[in-house]
Design a protein around this motif. Sequence first.
Motif, PDB file in Angstrom:
ATOM      1  N   ARG A   1     -13.625   9.241  18.639  1.00  0.00           N
ATOM      2  CA  ARG A   1     -14.299  10.043  17.615  1.00  0.00           C
ATOM      3  C   ARG A   1     -14.639  11.316  18.229  1.00  0.00           C
ATOM      4  N   MET A   2     -15.445  12.373  17.738  1.00  0.00           N
ATOM      5  CA  MET A   2     -15.530  13.417  18.274  1.00  0.00           C
ATOM      6  C   MET A   2     -17.074  13.874  18.290  1.00  0.00           C
ATOM      7  N   ALA A   3     -17.249  14.765  19.081  1.00  0.00           N
ATOM      8  CA  ALA A   3     -18.562  15.783  19.090  1.00  0.00           C
ATOM      9  C   ALA A   3     -18.673  16.826  18.680  1.00  0.00           C
ATOM     10  N   VAL A   4     -19.513  17.457  17.769  1.00  0.00           N
ATOM     11  CA  VAL A   4     -19.185  18.848  17.280  1.00  0.00           C
ATOM     12  C   VAL A   4     -21.005  19.125  17.281  1.00  0.00           C
ATOM     13  N   ALA A   5     -21.151  20.481  17.126  1.00  0.00           N
ATOM     14  CA  ALA A   5     -22.518  21.094  17.115  1.00  0.00           C
ATOM     15  C   ALA A   5     -23.186  20.460  15.789  1.00  0.00           C
ATOM     16  N   GLN A   6     -24.514  20.340  15.959  1.00  0.00           N
ATOM     17  CA  GLN A   6     -25.323  19.968  14.572  1.00  0.00           C
ATOM     18  C   GLN A   6     -25.014  20.502  13.417  1.00  0.00           C
ATOM     19  N   GLN A   7     -24.792  21.818  13.336  1.00  0.00           N
ATOM     20  CA  GLN A   7     -24.558  22.584  12.052  1.00  0.00           C
ATOM     21  C   GLN A   7     -23.316  22.921  11.795  1.00  0.00           C
ATOM     22  N   ALA A   8     -22.257  22.252  12.721  1.00  0.00           N
ATOM     23  CA  ALA A   8     -20.835  22.446  12.273  1.00  0.00           C
ATOM     24  C   ALA A   8     -20.297  21.594  11.037  1.00  0.00           C
ATOM     25  N   PRO A   9     -19.764  22.130  10.161  1.00  0.00           N
ATOM     26  CA  PRO A   9     -19.138  21.626   8.954  1.00  0.00           C
ATOM     27  C   PRO A   9     -18.115  20.302   9.213  1.00  0.00           C
ATOM     28  N   ILE A  10     -17.795  20.137  10.377  1.00  0.00           N
ATOM     29  CA  ILE A  10     -16.607  19.250  10.705  1.00  0.00           C
ATOM     30  C   ILE A  10     -17.224  17.741  10.504  1.00  0.00           C
ATOM     31  N   THR A  11     -16.552  17.055   9.694  1.00  0.00           N
ATOM     32  CA  THR A  11     -16.709  15.738   9.693  1.00  0.00           C
ATOM     33  C   THR A  11     -15.352  14.675   9.589  1.00  0.00           C
ATOM     34  N   SER A  12     -14.211  15.326   9.702  1.00  0.00           N
ATOM     35  CA  SER A  12     -13.017  14.581   9.840  1.00  0.00           C
ATOM     36  C   SER A  12     -12.123  15.070  10.585  1.00  0.00           C
ATOM     37  N   PHE A  13     -11.165  14.509  11.508  1.00  0.00           N
ATOM     38  CA  PHE A  13     -10.294  15.032  12.368  1.00  0.00           C
ATOM     39  C   PHE A  13      -9.313  16.095  11.415  1.00  0.00           C
ATOM     40  N   LYS A  14      -8.997  15.618  10.283  1.00  0.00           N
ATOM     41  CA  LYS A  14      -8.189  16.502   9.505  1.00  0.00           C
ATOM     42  C   LYS A  14      -8.628  17.846   9.446  1.00  0.00           C
ATOM     43  N   GLN A  15      -9.965  18.253   9.726  1.00  0.00           N
ATOM     44  CA  GLN A  15     -10.466  19.482   9.588  1.00  0.00           C
ATOM     45  C   GLN A  15     -10.135  20.233  10.903  1.00  0.00           C
ATOM     46  N   LEU A  16      -9.478  19.676  11.724  1.00  0.00           N
ATOM     47  CA  LEU A  16      -9.371  20.386  13.207  1.00  0.00           C
ATOM     48  C   LEU A  16      -8.257  21.294  13.092  1.00  0.00           C
ATOM     49  N   ASP A  17      -7.504  21.279  12.035  1.00  0.00           N
ATOM     50  CA  ASP A  17      -6.261  21.961  11.865  1.00  0.00           C
ATOM     51  C   ASP A  17      -6.642  23.353  12.155  1.00  0.00           C
ATOM     52  N   GLY A  18      -5.896  24.136  13.194  1.00  0.00           N
ATOM     53  CA  GLY A  18      -6.092  25.535  13.076  1.00  0.00           C
ATOM     54  C   GLY A  18      -7.455  25.721  14.128  1.00  0.00           C
ATOM     55  N   LYS A  19      -8.170  24.704  14.624  1.00  0.00           N
ATOM     56  CA  LYS A  19      -9.260  25.176  15.544  1.00  0.00           C
ATOM     57  C   LYS A  19      -8.873  24.601  17.114  1.00  0.00           C
ATOM     58  N   LYS A  20     -10.032  24.645  17.852  1.00  0.00           N
ATOM     59  CA  LYS A  20      -9.812  24.208  19.479  1.00  0.00           C
ATOM     60  C   LYS A  20     -10.689  23.112  19.516  1.00  0.00           C
ATOM     61  N   VAL A  21      -9.901  22.256  20.585  1.00  0.00           N
ATOM     62  CA  VAL A  21     -10.679  20.934  20.837  1.00  0.00           C
ATOM     63  C   VAL A  21     -10.572  20.724  22.301  1.00  0.00           C
ATOM     64  N   SER A  22     -11.474  20.195  22.997  1.00  0.00           N
ATOM     65  CA  SER A  22     -11.378  19.911  24.444  1.00  0.00           C
ATOM     66  C   SER A  22     -11.324  18.335  24.474  1.00  0.00           C
ATOM     67  N   ALA A  23     -10.800  17.922  25.663  1.00  0.00           N
ATOM     68  CA  ALA A  23     -10.541  16.505  26.040  1.00  0.00           C
ATOM     69  C   ALA A  23     -10.146  16.469  27.349  1.00  0.00           C
TER      70      ALA A  23
ATOM     71  N   PHE B   1      -3.744  22.044  16.543  1.00  0.00           N
ATOM     72  CA  PHE B   1      -4.971  22.529  16.936  1.00  0.00           C
ATOM     73  C   PHE B   1      -4.483  22.864  18.312  1.00  0.00           C
ATOM     74  N   GLN B   2      -5.192  23.758  18.984  1.00  0.00           N
ATOM     75  CA  GLN B   2      -5.084  24.119  20.622  1.00  0.00           C
ATOM     76  C   GLN B   2      -6.205  23.242  21.243  1.00  0.00           C
ATOM     77  N   THR B   3      -5.594  22.422  22.325  1.00  0.00           N
ATOM     78  CA  THR B   3      -6.459  21.446  23.270  1.00  0.00           C
ATOM     79  C   THR B   3      -6.759  22.194  24.763  1.00  0.00           C
ATOM     80  N   LEU B   4      -7.913  22.088  24.917  1.00  0.00           N
ATOM     81  CA  LEU B   4      -8.229  22.598  26.146  1.00  0.00           C
ATOM     82  C   LEU B   4      -8.750  21.464  26.913  1.00  0.00           C
ATOM     83  N   MET B   5      -7.947  21.147  28.183  1.00  0.00           N
ATOM     84  CA  MET B   5      -8.079  20.062  28.977  1.00  0.00           C
ATOM     85  C   MET B   5      -9.306  20.154  30.049  1.00  0.00           C
TER      86      MET B   5
END
Length: 304
Positions: free
Chosen positions: A134-156, A177-181
């Motif tokens: 799954r994924m961790a996001v900031a408490q106030q972030a509106p993201i609830t689905s992986f489909k909402q990551l389109d155009g965003k940045k993700v760490s892994a 989305f852009q992945t920062l390793m």
Amino acid sequence: MKSVVKFSLLSAAIVAAVFSAAAHAAPGASDSPTLQRWQAGGTVVLGVRESATPMAYALGANEKFVGYHVELCEKVVRAIAPQAQLKYMVLTAQNTMPLIQNGTADFNCASMTNSLKRQDQVAFGLTTYVSEVRMAVAQQAPITSFKQLDGKKVSAITGTTAVQILRRYAAEHGIQFQTLMAKDQFEAFLLLESGRVDAFVLDDNMLAGVIAQSKHPAGYKIVGEVIGAEPIAIQFSKQDPAIKQAVDGAIRQMMANGEIERLYAKWYTQPIPPKQVNLNLPMGSTLKKLLAQPNDVPVEQFQP
């Protein structure tokens, strides 16, 4: 110790009735030189981690090791060898397999996926946790689905199965989305904490652990549909089948009497040390099914 005392006081009339069930959890010492040594009061080395909250981690300056799988390991050993002495050894992802193989450590009590490749090297107990990507996001972030990551940045984290699962999901759903390793969960979380990424993708238990150890645990949440699941179990040497039989027997008893559920609730739905943070990760339906129908199926054949 209590179970041994009670057994010694049983009348001869019921010894035969309980012997069969007990044999599954702890075969006689003559079945295995290693079990014989443990049951005679020998040392059992439990492999642990320093910071894999809540599965296996240290309190203080490695003064005490705790966690869901650490306590599970301790209970398993007490069931199959009540007189054994416990010793803890810090392992890493890199040295776990060779140290279990050569007998330096008897058990790996941290989080490790059961796979066919790893089964060539060590034995796995029955599945006692199912990690869900799954994924961790900031408490106030509106993201609830992986489909909402389109155009965003993700760490892994480099080299994790979560990365492969995430990329496959993105390809299947046509999102980019852009992945920062990062090299580990702490570096990946720092990217989220500093606002450089919108989400951090990893196994839910590891996400919960790193959030619990952060400066502001209440500032983050775990969201998103489950895009991958993997069976997690403790490991030990595959050279002695009697150990596998004993370990699985003890775990089956813990599943049947509700002990696994109690342990899970203690570490995932109640405040845990050192900050007394509640991870709020109720047991999922897949693990509940496995407690009712235990197995040690590797991830390649796993069907959540």
